[in-house]
Design an enzyme around this catalytic site. Structure first.
Site, short mmCIF file in Angstrom:
data_model
loop_
_atom_site.label_atom_id
_atom_site.label_comp_id
_atom_site.label_asym_id
_atom_site.label_seq_id
_atom_site.Cartn_x
_atom_site.Cartn_y
_atom_site.Cartn_z
N TYR A 59 -1.37 -1.02 10.03
CA TYR A 59 -1.53 -1.33 8.60
C TYR A 59 -0.28 -0.92 7.82
CZ TYR A 59 -3.80 -1.32 3.95
OH TYR A 59 -4.14 -1.53 2.63
N SER A 82 0.85 -1.20 0.00
CA SER A 82 0.00 0.00 0.00
C SER A 82 0.88 1.24 0.00
CB SER A 82 -0.88 0.02 1.25
OG SER A 82 -1.48 1.30 1.42
P1 NAD Z 1 -11.84 -5.78 0.45
O1 NAD Z 1 -12.13 -5.59 1.89
O2 NAD Z 1 -12.84 -5.37 -0.57
O3 NAD Z 1 -11.47 -7.31 0.18
C1 NAD Z 1 -10.61 -8.01 1.06
C2 NAD Z 1 -10.98 -9.47 0.99
O4 NAD Z 1 -10.10 -10.21 1.86
C3 NAD Z 1 -12.41 -9.78 1.46
O5 NAD Z 1 -13.06 -10.55 0.46
C4 NAD Z 1 -12.23 -10.56 2.75
O6 NAD Z 1 -13.23 -11.53 2.97
C5 NAD Z 1 -10.87 -11.19 2.51
N1 NAD Z 1 -10.21 -11.60 3.75
C6 NAD Z 1 -10.10 -10.90 4.90
N2 NAD Z 1 -9.47 -11.63 5.82
C7 NAD Z 1 -9.17 -12.82 5.24
C8 NAD Z 1 -8.52 -13.99 5.69
N3 NAD Z 1 -8.07 -14.10 6.95
N4 NAD Z 1 -8.39 -15.01 4.83
C9 NAD Z 1 -8.86 -14.91 3.56
N5 NAD Z 1 -9.48 -13.84 3.09
C10 NAD Z 1 -9.64 -12.79 3.92
O7 NAD Z 1 -10.43 -5.04 0.18
P2 NAD Z 1 -9.75 -4.45 -1.13
O8 NAD Z 1 -9.88 -2.98 -1.07
O9 NAD Z 1 -10.19 -5.19 -2.33
O10 NAD Z 1 -8.24 -4.78 -0.79
C11 NAD Z 1 -7.52 -5.85 -1.35
C12 NAD Z 1 -6.06 -5.71 -0.97
O11 NAD Z 1 -5.55 -4.47 -1.47
C13 NAD Z 1 -5.80 -5.69 0.54
O12 NAD Z 1 -4.61 -6.39 0.83
C14 NAD Z 1 -5.64 -4.21 0.83
O13 NAD Z 1 -4.89 -3.98 2.00
C15 NAD Z 1 -4.94 -3.75 -0.42
N6 NAD Z 1 -5.07 -2.31 -0.66
C16 NAD Z 1 -6.32 -1.73 -0.82
C17 NAD Z 1 -6.39 -0.36 -1.05
C18 NAD Z 1 -7.72 0.35 -1.23
O14 NAD Z 1 -7.74 1.60 -1.23
N7 NAD Z 1 -8.83 -0.35 -1.40
C19 NAD Z 1 -5.23 0.42 -1.11
C20 NAD Z 1 -4.01 -0.20 -0.93
C21 NAD Z 1 -3.94 -1.57 -0.72
#
Ligand code: NAD
Length: 250
Positions: free
Chosen positions: A156, A141
């Site tokens: 985080y 991130s």
């Molecule tokens: P999201 O919350 O939409 O999806 C995350 C998914 O991970 C969910 O489907 C959840 O059920 C699953 N999950 C959570 N804990 C779990 C576990 N223990 N085992 C298996 N699955 C699990 O999030 P997103 O925004 O799609 O983020 C995806 C990735 O991208 C994450 O790693 C997040 O940190 C990273 N990210 C997101 C952003 C953003 O702005 N959305 C920015 C930077 C990084």
């Protein structure tokens, strides 16, 4: 292509993971969708198979649980072609300020983001090395690079920075084996990870500060990951791709 890509945390209906699954399937990858939520994992797998005509399996997997990881990857191995790519996308965030964060919350953020990526990678890497091909991509991130300040707090940011060190050291170690290891560092991406806790005014202020003047879309991240997973991307390893609309340029 007769290979399978595993994407963790790809069940979220508006999440980055399902976007990655579609982007990789569009390139011909067979797809394994793993998520702690079994129903949503299967729903995404069905949608991917239907849209792209590839084989896709959805399975429950809590990436923090070693036995669950082993069982889910065994299911993938027995039902789909060889595993060629792993995208460690499952992640949770936490906006709690450091002075207020509990030990439990700190540990959980590290468990899902760091231990989950470690367990998944450890489970698939032997097969990749023995076959001489692998693509591993870790979801870091921009918070790791700029010191939080988007939504995620210290836990985080520290966990996502841990993934950068993990990726870089593993890239060096696996370089001779045909396995690349890279990271992506997205900025503000329009998904449900903030669970309604990012208030609209703060979001608008953040967007006003992004040079491209918009939040990122899931496809902005998924396209880069699909690029990194191509066989032709074999000379890219240990890199971090910033996907942030210019909000952090360094
Ligand atoms: P999201 O919350 O939409 O999806 C995350 C998914 O991970 C969910 O489907 C959840 O059920 C699953 N999950 C959570 N804990 C779990 C576990 N223990 N085992 C298996 N699955 C699990 O999030 P997103 O925004 O799609 O983020 C995806 C990735 O991208 C994450 O790693 C997040 O940190 C990273 N990210 C997101 C952003 C953003 O702005 N959305 C920015 C930077 C990084």
């Amino acid at each position: 292509m007769n290979r399978t890509a595993i994407i963790t945390g790809a069940g979220s209906p508006r999440g980055i993971g399902q976007g990655i699954a579609h982007a990789l399937a569009a390139q011909g990858w067979n797809i394994a969708v793993l998520d702690i939520d079994e129903v949503s994992a299967k729903a995404v797998a069905d949608a991917v198979a239907e849209a792209h005509g590839v084989s896709a399996v959805g399975a429950v997997c809590d990436v923090t649980d070693k036995a669950a990881v082993d069982a889910a990857v065994s299911t993938v191995e027995s039902s789909l072609p060889e595993i060629g790519a792993l995208v460690n996308n499952a992640g949770i965030t936490s906006p709690v300020p450091f002075v207020e964060v509990s030990d439990e919350e700190w540990d959980r953020v590290f468990e899902v983001n760091v231990r989950g990526s470690y367990l998944m990678t450890k489970r698939v890497v032997d097969g990749m090395v023995s076959r001489g091909f692998g693509r591993i991509v870790n979801l870091s991130s921009v918070s790791a690079e700029r010191g939080g300040g988007v939504f995620g707090g210290v836990a985080y940011s520290a966990a996502k920075a841990g993934l950068l060190g993990f990726s870089r050291a593993l890239a060096r170690e696996l370089g001779p084996s045909g396995v690349t290891v890279n990271s992506v560092a997205p900025g503000l991406i329009d998904t449900d990870i903030t669970a309604g806790k990012l208030d609209p005014e703060r979001k608008a202020a953040m967007i006003a500060d992004i040079p491209t003047r918009r939040a990122g879309q899931v496809s902005d991240v998924a396209d880069v990951i699909a690029f990194l997973c191509r066989p032709e991307s074999s000379y890219l390893t240990g890199v971090t791709y910033d996907i942030n609309g210019g909000s952090h340029i360094h």
